[in-house]
Design a protein around this motif. Structure first.
Motif, PDB file in Angstrom:
ATOM      1  N   ASN A  75       0.808  -1.209   0.000  1.00  0.00           N
ATOM      2  CA  ASN A  75       0.000   0.000   0.000  1.00  0.00           C
ATOM      3  C   ASN A  75       0.835   1.251   0.000  1.00  0.00           C
ATOM      4  N   LEU A  76       1.936   1.231   0.787  1.00  0.00           N
ATOM      5  CA  LEU A  76       2.795   2.409   0.791  1.00  0.00           C
ATOM      6  C   LEU A  76       3.388   2.604  -0.601  1.00  0.00           C
ATOM      7  N   VAL A  78       2.089   1.657  -3.553  1.00  0.00           N
ATOM      8  CA  VAL A  78       1.110   2.195  -4.497  1.00  0.00           C
ATOM      9  C   VAL A  78       0.799   3.654  -4.174  1.00  0.00           C
ATOM     10  N   ALA A  79       0.720   3.984  -2.889  1.00  0.00           N
ATOM     11  CA  ALA A  79       0.439   5.368  -2.506  1.00  0.00           C
ATOM     12  C   ALA A  79       1.559   6.286  -3.001  1.00  0.00           C
ATOM     13  N   ARG A  81       3.470   5.744  -5.623  1.00  0.00           N
ATOM     14  CA  ARG A  81       3.351   5.910  -7.071  1.00  0.00           C
ATOM     15  C   ARG A  81       2.210   6.852  -7.449  1.00  0.00           C
ATOM     16  N   VAL A  82       1.132   6.801  -6.659  1.00  0.00           N
ATOM     17  CA  VAL A  82      -0.004   7.670  -6.957  1.00  0.00           C
ATOM     18  C   VAL A  82       0.349   9.130  -6.725  1.00  0.00           C
ATOM     19  N   LEU A  83       1.081   9.389  -5.633  1.00  0.00           N
ATOM     20  CA  LEU A  83       1.332  10.774  -5.248  1.00  0.00           C
ATOM     21  C   LEU A  83       2.510  11.398  -5.981  1.00  0.00           C
ATOM     22  N   HIS A  84       3.413  10.563  -6.511  1.00  0.00           N
ATOM     23  CA  HIS A  84       4.575  11.086  -7.213  1.00  0.00           C
ATOM     24  C   HIS A  84       4.120  11.838  -8.473  1.00  0.00           C
ATOM     25  N   PRO A  85       4.627  13.077  -8.664  1.00  0.00           N
ATOM     26  CA  PRO A  85       4.136  13.865  -9.797  1.00  0.00           C
ATOM     27  C   PRO A  85       4.446  13.252 -11.161  1.00  0.00           C
ATOM     28  N   LYS A  86       5.530  12.439 -11.260  1.00  0.00           N
ATOM     29  CA  LYS A  86       5.893  11.890 -12.564  1.00  0.00           C
ATOM     30  C   LYS A  86       5.277  10.517 -12.828  1.00  0.00           C
ATOM     31  N   LEU A  87       4.561   9.974 -11.876  1.00  0.00           N
ATOM     32  CA  LEU A  87       3.895   8.678 -12.036  1.00  0.00           C
ATOM     33  C   LEU A  87       4.882   7.570 -12.451  1.00  0.00           C
ATOM     34  N   ILE A  89       5.698   4.517 -13.258  1.00  0.00           N
ATOM     35  CA  ILE A  89       5.243   3.142 -13.494  1.00  0.00           C
ATOM     36  C   ILE A  89       5.822   2.612 -14.794  1.00  0.00           C
ATOM     37  N   GLY A 118       2.410  -4.105  -6.102  1.00  0.00           N
ATOM     38  CA  GLY A 118       2.375  -3.902  -7.537  1.00  0.00           C
ATOM     39  C   GLY A 118       2.006  -5.070  -8.415  1.00  0.00           C
ATOM     40  N   ILE A 134       3.152  -3.687 -11.861  1.00  0.00           N
ATOM     41  CA  ILE A 134       3.109  -2.249 -12.115  1.00  0.00           C
ATOM     42  C   ILE A 134       4.492  -1.668 -12.406  1.00  0.00           C
TER      43      ILE A 134
ATOM     44  N   PHE B  16      -6.027   6.126   3.125  1.00  0.00           N
ATOM     45  CA  PHE B  16      -5.665   5.149   2.097  1.00  0.00           C
ATOM     46  C   PHE B  16      -6.758   5.051   1.039  1.00  0.00           C
ATOM     47  N   PHE B  19      -6.155   7.804  -1.332  1.00  0.00           N
ATOM     48  CA  PHE B  19      -5.060   7.535  -2.263  1.00  0.00           C
ATOM     49  C   PHE B  19      -5.529   6.596  -3.366  1.00  0.00           C
ATOM     50  N   ARG B  26      -5.588   8.947 -11.747  1.00  0.00           N
ATOM     51  CA  ARG B  26      -4.315   9.317 -12.357  1.00  0.00           C
ATOM     52  C   ARG B  26      -3.698   8.250 -13.263  1.00  0.00           C
ATOM     53  N   PHE B  27      -3.901   6.977 -12.950  1.00  0.00           N
ATOM     54  CA  PHE B  27      -3.197   5.944 -13.720  1.00  0.00           C
ATOM     55  C   PHE B  27      -3.753   5.832 -15.136  1.00  0.00           C
ATOM     56  N   ASN B  32      -3.631  -0.773 -14.416  1.00  0.00           N
ATOM     57  CA  ASN B  32      -2.988   0.023 -13.366  1.00  0.00           C
ATOM     58  C   ASN B  32      -4.022   0.605 -12.415  1.00  0.00           C
ATOM     59  N   GLN B  35      -4.952  -1.898  -9.934  1.00  0.00           N
ATOM     60  CA  GLN B  35      -3.949  -2.029  -8.872  1.00  0.00           C
ATOM     61  C   GLN B  35      -4.280  -1.113  -7.710  1.00  0.00           C
ATOM     62  N   LYS B  39      -5.619  -2.512  -4.025  1.00  0.00           N
ATOM     63  CA  LYS B  39      -4.704  -2.496  -2.881  1.00  0.00           C
ATOM     64  C   LYS B  39      -5.055  -1.401  -1.882  1.00  0.00           C
ATOM     65  N   CYS B  40      -5.034  -0.168  -2.353  1.00  0.00           N
ATOM     66  CA  CYS B  40      -5.238   0.926  -1.417  1.00  0.00           C
ATOM     67  C   CYS B  40      -6.627   0.877  -0.800  1.00  0.00           C
TER      68      CYS B  40
END
Lengths: 161, 129
Positions: A75-76, A78-79, A81-87, A89, A118, A134, B16, B19, B26-27, B32, B35, B39-40
């Motif tokens: 979960n950390l 994926v979180a 990857r979600v929050l990173h501005p450049k994504l 993956i 992932g 992922i 969570f 997120f 976003r994906f 994706n 995913q 998970k989240c």
């Protein structure tokens, strides 16, 4: 015997759900469990002897902790990857050979893989499992098999076989 | 004290879930998004249920929340698997920048095996045309 074990399991679940021991709720629960056993009992493919071996429960208990840790990491991840501005993956579907024979073991392995960092199980074809990943960091089958399945396979085999 | 821990767990769970929903937006493609959705959102909901259990202890509500966790585990994973498989067989391909796709060959083989008889018939038709 198998049907009886299934009935007991359902009855226990019912008691936990209703959380009271009175005549009326017991009767309703008994009827529901009996009907369910009559319809779905033939799908309950577990050897009853295996349900009574304590070693399996010990491994299952240990597995629970390892699984929770992996799940948290997932979960950390994926979180992040979600929050990173450049994504960050790099997705893809990879193929892994399974070393587990029993159906229930395979199902549990597939479920565990879906909940860990992932990876999502897409399909199982004969002896191979297809996984959507992922962030594909390597294309060497040996390395990623170990990375994805290696943590769980030994435990699953001890619990379900 | 228990109530505080429970509230913290519930807050983490909601975070969570948030997120997971962000990831859903976003994906780039179905897989994706699945995913992040499995998970989240699953862990978020587990945290909320655990928080409820911590708040109420071994009462009627708490125990129900606790046994919902394994049920949710099976429901979420099986749903994710069948959605991914269904999407692939329906024809959604992976994101353009994906690294590898070893499933494609297998699906083609499966489809070839499935409509073997039909394929032969249509092959004849196209041949004659």
């Amino acid at each position: 015997m198998r049907y009886f074990a299934f009935f007991i399991l359902l009855m226990g679940l019912w008691l936990l759900f209703t959380f009271r021991v009175e005549a009326d709720s017991l009767i309703v629960g008994g009827i529901c469990a009996a009907v369910t056993t009559a319809i779905f009992g033939k799908y309950f493919q577990v050897r009853v002897r295996c349900l009574l071996e304590p070693a399996r429960y010990f491994w299952a208990f240990l597995y629970l902790f390892i699984f929770s840790w992996e799940c948290l990491k997932a979960n950390l991840d994926v979180a992040y990857r979600v929050l990173h501005p450049k994504l960050p993956i790099n997705p893809g579907i990879v193929k892994i050979k399974l070393n587990i024979q029993s159906d229930i073991g395979r199902a549990m392995l597939a479920n565990s893989i879906t909940m860990t960092p992932g990876t999502i199980t897409v399909d199982i074809v004969e002896d191979h499992i297809f996984i959507h990943w992922i962030y594909v960091s390597t294309t060497d089958p040996e390395v990623y098999s170990k990375k994805i399945c290696g943590r769980f396979e030994t435990y699953i085999r001890r619990i379900f076989e | 004290m228990n109530e505080t821990i429970g509230l913290i767990l519930i807050s983490v769970g909601v975070l969570f879930d948030l997120f997971g929903c962000l990831g859903l937006v976003r994906f780039p493609d179905v897989y994706n998004r699945l995913q992040s959705a499995t998970k989240c959102v699953t862990l978020g909901t587990w945290c909320i249920l655990l928080g409820v259990f911590v708040c109420y202890g071994f009462t009627e509500i708490g125990v129900k929340a606790l046994i919902s966790i394994p049920l949710l585990f099976f429901a979420a994973t099986v749903a994710a698997h069948s959605l991914a498989r269904g999407a692939y067989h329906y024809g959604f391909r992976l994101w353009g920048k994906s690294a590898v796709d070893e499933y494609e060959k297998e699906v083609k083989q499966m489809e070839a095996g499935m409509d073997n008889t039909e394929g032969a018939a249509s092959g004849d038709a196209s041949g004659s045309a």
